[in-house]
Each structure stands twice: as structure tokens, then as C-alpha cells.
Design a protein around this motif. Sequence first.
Motif, PDB file in Angstrom:
ATOM      1  N   MET A 144       0.885  -1.054   0.204  1.00  0.00           N
ATOM      2  CA  MET A 144       0.097  -0.075   0.156  1.00  0.00           C
ATOM      3  C   MET A 144       0.803   1.239  -0.059  1.00  0.00           C
ATOM      4  O   MET A 144       0.586   2.223  -0.721  1.00  0.00           O
ATOM      5  CB  MET A 144      -0.722  -0.040   1.113  1.00  0.00           C
ATOM      6  N   ASP A 145       1.907   1.307   0.868  1.00  0.00           N
ATOM      7  CA  ASP A 145       2.742   2.504   0.846  1.00  0.00           C
ATOM      8  C   ASP A 145       3.399   2.747  -0.414  1.00  0.00           C
ATOM      9  O   ASP A 145       3.498   4.082  -0.801  1.00  0.00           O
ATOM     10  CB  ASP A 145       3.833   2.221   1.930  1.00  0.00           C
ATOM     11  N   GLU A 146       3.573   1.792  -1.423  1.00  0.00           N
ATOM     12  CA  GLU A 146       4.170   2.055  -2.471  1.00  0.00           C
ATOM     13  C   GLU A 146       3.326   2.591  -3.508  1.00  0.00           C
ATOM     14  O   GLU A 146       3.641   3.299  -4.526  1.00  0.00           O
ATOM     15  CB  GLU A 146       4.984   0.863  -3.166  1.00  0.00           C
ATOM     16  N   HIS A 147       2.110   2.535  -3.102  1.00  0.00           N
ATOM     17  CA  HIS A 147       1.131   3.125  -4.106  1.00  0.00           C
ATOM     18  C   HIS A 147       0.455   4.553  -3.678  1.00  0.00           C
ATOM     19  O   HIS A 147      -0.011   5.039  -4.563  1.00  0.00           O
ATOM     20  CB  HIS A 147      -0.380   2.264  -4.287  1.00  0.00           C
ATOM     21  N   ALA A 148       0.956   4.630  -2.462  1.00  0.00           N
ATOM     22  CA  ALA A 148       0.404   5.881  -1.768  1.00  0.00           C
ATOM     23  C   ALA A 148       0.647   7.274  -2.751  1.00  0.00           C
ATOM     24  O   ALA A 148      -0.104   8.024  -2.852  1.00  0.00           O
ATOM     25  CB  ALA A 148       1.008   6.121  -0.572  1.00  0.00           C
ATOM     26  N   ARG A 149       2.085   7.250  -3.449  1.00  0.00           N
ATOM     27  CA  ARG A 149       2.315   8.523  -4.057  1.00  0.00           C
ATOM     28  C   ARG A 149       1.563   8.593  -5.443  1.00  0.00           C
ATOM     29  O   ARG A 149       1.739   9.446  -6.194  1.00  0.00           O
ATOM     30  CB  ARG A 149       3.984   8.487  -4.168  1.00  0.00           C
ATOM     31  N   TYR A 150       0.851   7.489  -5.857  1.00  0.00           N
ATOM     32  CA  TYR A 150       0.265   7.530  -7.111  1.00  0.00           C
ATOM     33  C   TYR A 150      -1.144   7.655  -7.090  1.00  0.00           C
ATOM     34  O   TYR A 150      -1.842   7.711  -7.725  1.00  0.00           O
ATOM     35  CB  TYR A 150       0.329   6.133  -7.929  1.00  0.00           C
ATOM     36  N   GLY A 151      -1.624   7.712  -5.754  1.00  0.00           N
ATOM     37  CA  GLY A 151      -3.060   7.751  -5.198  1.00  0.00           C
ATOM     38  C   GLY A 151      -3.989   6.691  -5.726  1.00  0.00           C
ATOM     39  O   GLY A 151      -5.332   6.731  -5.703  1.00  0.00           O
ATOM     40  N   GLY A 152      -3.506   5.258  -5.995  1.00  0.00           N
ATOM     41  CA  GLY A 152      -4.151   4.200  -6.411  1.00  0.00           C
ATOM     42  C   GLY A 152      -3.244   3.149  -6.393  1.00  0.00           C
ATOM     43  O   GLY A 152      -2.024   3.189  -6.770  1.00  0.00           O
ATOM     44  N   VAL A 153      -3.859   1.985  -6.613  1.00  0.00           N
ATOM     45  CA  VAL A 153      -3.040   0.589  -6.763  1.00  0.00           C
ATOM     46  C   VAL A 153      -2.323   0.842  -8.294  1.00  0.00           C
ATOM     47  O   VAL A 153      -3.345   0.800  -9.137  1.00  0.00           O
ATOM     48  CB  VAL A 153      -3.792  -0.383  -6.564  1.00  0.00           C
ATOM     49  N   VAL A 154      -1.159   0.772  -8.405  1.00  0.00           N
ATOM     50  CA  VAL A 154      -0.566   0.493  -9.663  1.00  0.00           C
ATOM     51  C   VAL A 154      -0.200  -1.201  -9.936  1.00  0.00           C
ATOM     52  O   VAL A 154       0.472  -1.671  -9.284  1.00  0.00           O
ATOM     53  CB  VAL A 154       0.653   1.214  -9.764  1.00  0.00           C
ATOM     54  N   PRO A 155      -0.834  -1.503 -10.853  1.00  0.00           N
ATOM     55  CA  PRO A 155      -0.748  -3.157 -10.985  1.00  0.00           C
ATOM     56  C   PRO A 155       0.536  -3.415 -11.357  1.00  0.00           C
ATOM     57  O   PRO A 155       0.905  -4.471 -10.499  1.00  0.00           O
ATOM     58  CB  PRO A 155      -1.429  -3.310 -12.340  1.00  0.00           C
ATOM     59  N   GLU A 156       1.536  -2.931 -11.690  1.00  0.00           N
ATOM     60  CA  GLU A 156       2.836  -3.147 -12.213  1.00  0.00           C
ATOM     61  C   GLU A 156       3.794  -3.280 -10.529  1.00  0.00           C
ATOM     62  O   GLU A 156       4.418  -3.925 -10.364  1.00  0.00           O
ATOM     63  CB  GLU A 156       3.511  -2.512 -13.007  1.00  0.00           C
ATOM     64  N   VAL A 157       3.559  -2.168  -9.836  1.00  0.00           N
ATOM     65  CA  VAL A 157       4.198  -2.040  -8.602  1.00  0.00           C
ATOM     66  C   VAL A 157       3.508  -3.094  -7.565  1.00  0.00           C
ATOM     67  O   VAL A 157       4.382  -3.774  -7.005  1.00  0.00           O
ATOM     68  CB  VAL A 157       3.761  -0.582  -7.958  1.00  0.00           C
ATOM     69  N   ALA A 158       2.335  -3.501  -7.830  1.00  0.00           N
ATOM     70  CA  ALA A 158       1.795  -4.476  -6.706  1.00  0.00           C
ATOM     71  C   ALA A 158       2.458  -5.832  -7.191  1.00  0.00           C
ATOM     72  O   ALA A 158       2.798  -6.650  -6.356  1.00  0.00           O
ATOM     73  CB  ALA A 158       0.273  -4.461  -6.804  1.00  0.00           C
ATOM     74  N   ALA A 159       2.495  -6.267  -8.558  1.00  0.00           N
ATOM     75  CA  ALA A 159       2.903  -7.399  -8.869  1.00  0.00           C
ATOM     76  C   ALA A 159       4.623  -7.556  -8.564  1.00  0.00           C
ATOM     77  O   ALA A 159       5.010  -8.734  -8.067  1.00  0.00           O
ATOM     78  CB  ALA A 159       3.015  -7.676 -10.429  1.00  0.00           C
ATOM     79  N   ARG A 160       5.328  -6.520  -8.709  1.00  0.00           N
ATOM     80  CA  ARG A 160       6.678  -6.686  -8.153  1.00  0.00           C
ATOM     81  C   ARG A 160       6.855  -6.961  -6.645  1.00  0.00           C
ATOM     82  O   ARG A 160       7.606  -7.439  -6.426  1.00  0.00           O
ATOM     83  CB  ARG A 160       7.327  -5.275  -8.761  1.00  0.00           C
ATOM     84  N   ALA A 161       5.927  -6.268  -6.071  1.00  0.00           N
ATOM     85  CA  ALA A 161       5.949  -6.461  -4.535  1.00  0.00           C
ATOM     86  C   ALA A 161       5.590  -7.851  -4.220  1.00  0.00           C
ATOM     87  O   ALA A 161       6.103  -8.270  -3.264  1.00  0.00           O
ATOM     88  CB  ALA A 161       5.030  -5.263  -4.092  1.00  0.00           C
ATOM     89  N   HIS A 162       4.581  -8.470  -5.087  1.00  0.00           N
ATOM     90  CA  HIS A 162       4.339  -9.886  -4.800  1.00  0.00           C
ATOM     91  C   HIS A 162       5.580 -10.837  -4.768  1.00  0.00           C
ATOM     92  O   HIS A 162       5.778 -11.615  -3.869  1.00  0.00           O
ATOM     93  CB  HIS A 162       3.173 -10.203  -5.461  1.00  0.00           C
ATOM     94  N   LEU A 163       6.196 -10.653  -5.955  1.00  0.00           N
ATOM     95  CA  LEU A 163       7.303 -11.340  -6.089  1.00  0.00           C
ATOM     96  C   LEU A 163       8.400 -11.271  -5.024  1.00  0.00           C
ATOM     97  O   LEU A 163       8.870 -12.215  -4.618  1.00  0.00           O
ATOM     98  CB  LEU A 163       7.845 -10.966  -7.466  1.00  0.00           C
TER      99      LEU A 163
END
Lengths: 347, 211
Positions: A34-53
Motif C-alpha cells: 500500500m505505501d508504494e502506491h500512496a504516491r500514485y493515489g491508487g493501486v498501480v498493477p505493475e508496482v503490486a506485482a513486483r511487490a508480490h514477487l
Amino acid sequence: MKPLVLGIETSCDETGIGIVRGTELLANVISSSMDEHARYGGVVPEVAARAHLEALVPAIEQALAEADVTLADLDAIAVTSGPGLAGALMVGVGAAKALAVSLDKPIFAVNHLVGHVGADLISDTEPLEYPTIALLVSGGHTSLLLVRDLVSDVELLGETIDDAAGEAFDKVARLLGLPYPGGPHIDRVAVGGDPKAIRFPRGLSLPKDMAKHRYDFSFSGLKTSVARWVEREQDAGAELPIADVAASFREAVVDVLLTKAVAACNDLGVPRLLLGGGVVANARVRELAAERCEAAGIRLRIPPLSLCTDNGAMIAALGAQLIMAGRPPSTLDFGADSTLPVTTIQA
Amino acid sequence: MLLAIDTSAGTSVAVVDLDGGILAELSSDDTRRHTEVIGSLIAACIADSGITVSALSGVVAGMGPGPFTGLRVGIAAARVFAVGAGTKVIPAVSHDAIAFGCTEPTLVATDARRREVYWSTYSGSDAAGLPIRTSGPNLAKVGELDTAVHGFADYRLVEAATVSAGALGMLVETMLANGRDVESSFDGHPGALYLRSPDVTMSNGPKRVTT
Ligand SMILES: [Zn+2]
């Protein structure tokens, strides 16, 4: 036999690894990006996928330690195969298959939304009876389900036709200059505000909409309406009554959610309502749900918040239910399905 | 004995052994079905090679470069398989598998989608038969490879539509047998070789809805 199941959930921005034995919760590890998405104002799919890995292996190891079990003890692996963000789901599915093959254990590919309902089984209190209506609200989904049987009979009554309710909170928070995620910040600034100060529209609630979209939701018109109201005030040079705007907006969302959920209970003669999804963290949702259900004689169930937000334990719990119902495991060739329908409980 | 998994192009899985060579290798060229095929390919490779999971001394993960969505499926599978097998994961550069065995100056290029290519250059092989990477992996625009790669004309260009997990596994076996530090081939960052930031357009605040 109470199966020991490890569940993997990566449909959105939480990497969830849970372990259950039947309906007993042994571990529920959640690693959020969540913290990594905060600066974009919403969930960024590519950011989420990298974090899952990056989060998967540490989360698995932590869950095993918390549950005090070894991989060899497991009876099965369960994984979310949809719905959700495709690239994010694929990380979890690839991992789950590899784990199942390496351990030579069966794998169960399960539906994320039905998993939210399964979360109720592993909360501490006595389980919900069926049938039940389930209202699942998060940043990724807003769905109203009729659950006659968790492993064999789930029906979609309605869902959002545009934004998810959680997204509406995020967007309106941005309008008001509040950070992401919007829900908790709207809650915070709404304190002391008048929920009746501004009458924002209730999406799909007019008689003409109710014919075709009786149990569907729409939040994009509400968001636009709030934006218009805020712009008019700002253009007039007035100071924005943030507490009133936040409270009135929140009331519009919560009102329409519960009006439709309670209507479903009444229409279908099902006096039980289960809430799930991250928006349940919103204080006003819980408060109004309690009020409306009490008035309508509906038994309300709200699992603890750690089981309402996306998590692996609910996926493991659904997997365990499928095993106990005698279902054969999924074959190894299932994929990630971003639009998996709720009627497909197991892929 | 190693299990090797690479999904930087299609999906390739192999079981390899320094002495026995490639014991089993199964691949799918489909660049859109990594998630669907990964489990069956691993299971079939283990069965075909006749080994048990406990005989593995590591799992090689092809770290790319390659289109992200598919690439991650193989890395996730390799890392988690290693946990399940109670062994270690060994990251390797996917381009190195293509250059493994080349004796002349070689330029490896793969489709990075969005009109870009991933590329690496190799001067040849060293005494152990391992490829000597002289630059890359890097990213260049399609049509600009000749200016991006210094001395472009001197290289034999290999456009790699597929990456062999067997070659990747044997590369790592050879590196380990020669006492090489596998992670050193990563410039200090043995993670997925995305070579591109997540594309996100930062918003400049909410747009007006009234005109
Ligand atoms: Zn959810």
C-alpha cells in the motif's frame, strides 16, 4: 479429518499467506504494498506485482513459523485464481503450483470473492448459517452475493457497474487534498461533520434504475457530483467545509451499500448479512450496518478486520471447505482469470 | 543436480546435472500462457528425469530480461519451489543462456515489447567455456540497436525468441564447477531484470469536472 491448508492470495496489493486446519486459523501473514502506491493515489498493477514477487517467500516462511507447522505437514495448497489484477494473480498462481509440485501435494484454485465469505468460518465466533447475503466492499470490488452453500451455490446478485466503493473513497479523498488510501482519511476528517449537510446522489437508486440494476452499484456519478460541489464552492471563494463534505459523501456511499444489501435480505427472505472487504474498516459502514440490520431483524456478521481485508487465510479456509466436501483438487493447468465469476467457486 | 526455470520468453523447464547433462527439458513457446503451463512442465520434467525433488541441490531462476508479466511467473515458481524442496534458489541472467557456447562476438537481443529490445553483448567464451558478457543487459528502442551497441557491425546478432532452461541450468552447473560466484553476473542486484520502471503517470491532482 481436518485438512491443514496453506492459502496464497495475490489478487491486489496484499501478499497474503494463511494457514488453517479445517476452520481453525493458525497463521495469517499479510505483506502490503500500500505505501508504494500512496504516491500514485491508487493501486498501480505493475508496482503490486513486483511487490508480490519479493514478499512471497518471506511471507510463506513467517506463516509456517507462526502456525508452527512444516511444509511436509500440509495436506494441500489453495490459491486465488481470480478475480483480481491479472499480473498480480499470476505471481501467486505460479508460486502455488511450484509449491504444490515440489511438495507433491494437491492444489485448489479458488475464487477470491467466495474466499471473503469463507473468512467468516475462521473467525472466533460460531459460524454463520446459510443461506446468507454477503456484501463485499473494497478498493477492487463491490459485490452483493447470495450464498446458499459456500462450496456449491453462490450467486451474484449485483456489483458495481463502474468504480469500486473503495476507489470512490480514494478519488474523493484526493479531491479534498487527503492522502491515499482515502477511506481512513475520509473517516478521520468526517468526525464532527454533518452527514445530511449535502445531499449527494445515491447511484442506481431511482425507480427507473431499480428495475434493471436493483442490486448493482455505481459510484462514478457520486464522485463527479462531489467534485462539482467542491469546485463551485472553491470558485465562489468559500472555505470548504471538509468535515461536512466528507461526512455527506461517506453517508451517500454507506447508505446505498446498506439499502441495497438490506433490500436483498428482505426480498429474498434471507435474514442474514455478512460483510467483507477492506471498506469494512470504515467506522460508519459498521455503525449503519448494525443499525439497519437491527431494525430489519437481520443477523449481522462482520469478521475481524484482519480477515476482512484481502488475506491468505480466507483462501486456505475455502480450500479446506472444498476438501472437507470431498472435492477433487484442481488440475495443474488453470490460469489466472481476472474476471472469474463467483459461480466458479473452484477453478 | 539442478532444476532450471526460465519464463523470459516462452516457458522452459529443465533438470540438469554437471556430468549427466540435460536430463529432461520441456518448453512451450507460447508467450501468453506461462501461468497455465508452468506447473505441468515442472511436474513432467521431474517425472521424465526420474529424479526425486530431494536430489536437487538448487533451483535456477532465469531473471530475464524479458516481458515482466511472464518473467515473474517463472521467478516466483523457482523461488517457491526452492522453499518447498528445501534447497537454494540461484538467479541467472537469461541472455547468458543464449550466449553459452558461443565462440565469436555475439549480440543477444530479445523483444521487450513497446517497440523496445533488451540486448547484451558477449566477446566469446572463456577457458571454462563460459560466455564473457561485455555489456548489458540493456534496453534500446527498436531500430536504434545499431547506434546503442558500440561496434554493432562486429557482432553476430542472435534474436532470441526462446530461452532454453537446459542451457541456463548447464551454464550455472559450469559456473559452480569452476568456482564462479553466480550472483556476480548481476552487477550487485540479483533481482528480476526489469530494466524499466513501472510505467505510472503521476497525476497532477484531480481534473476539473465543471467547465
Ligand atoms: Zn478482496
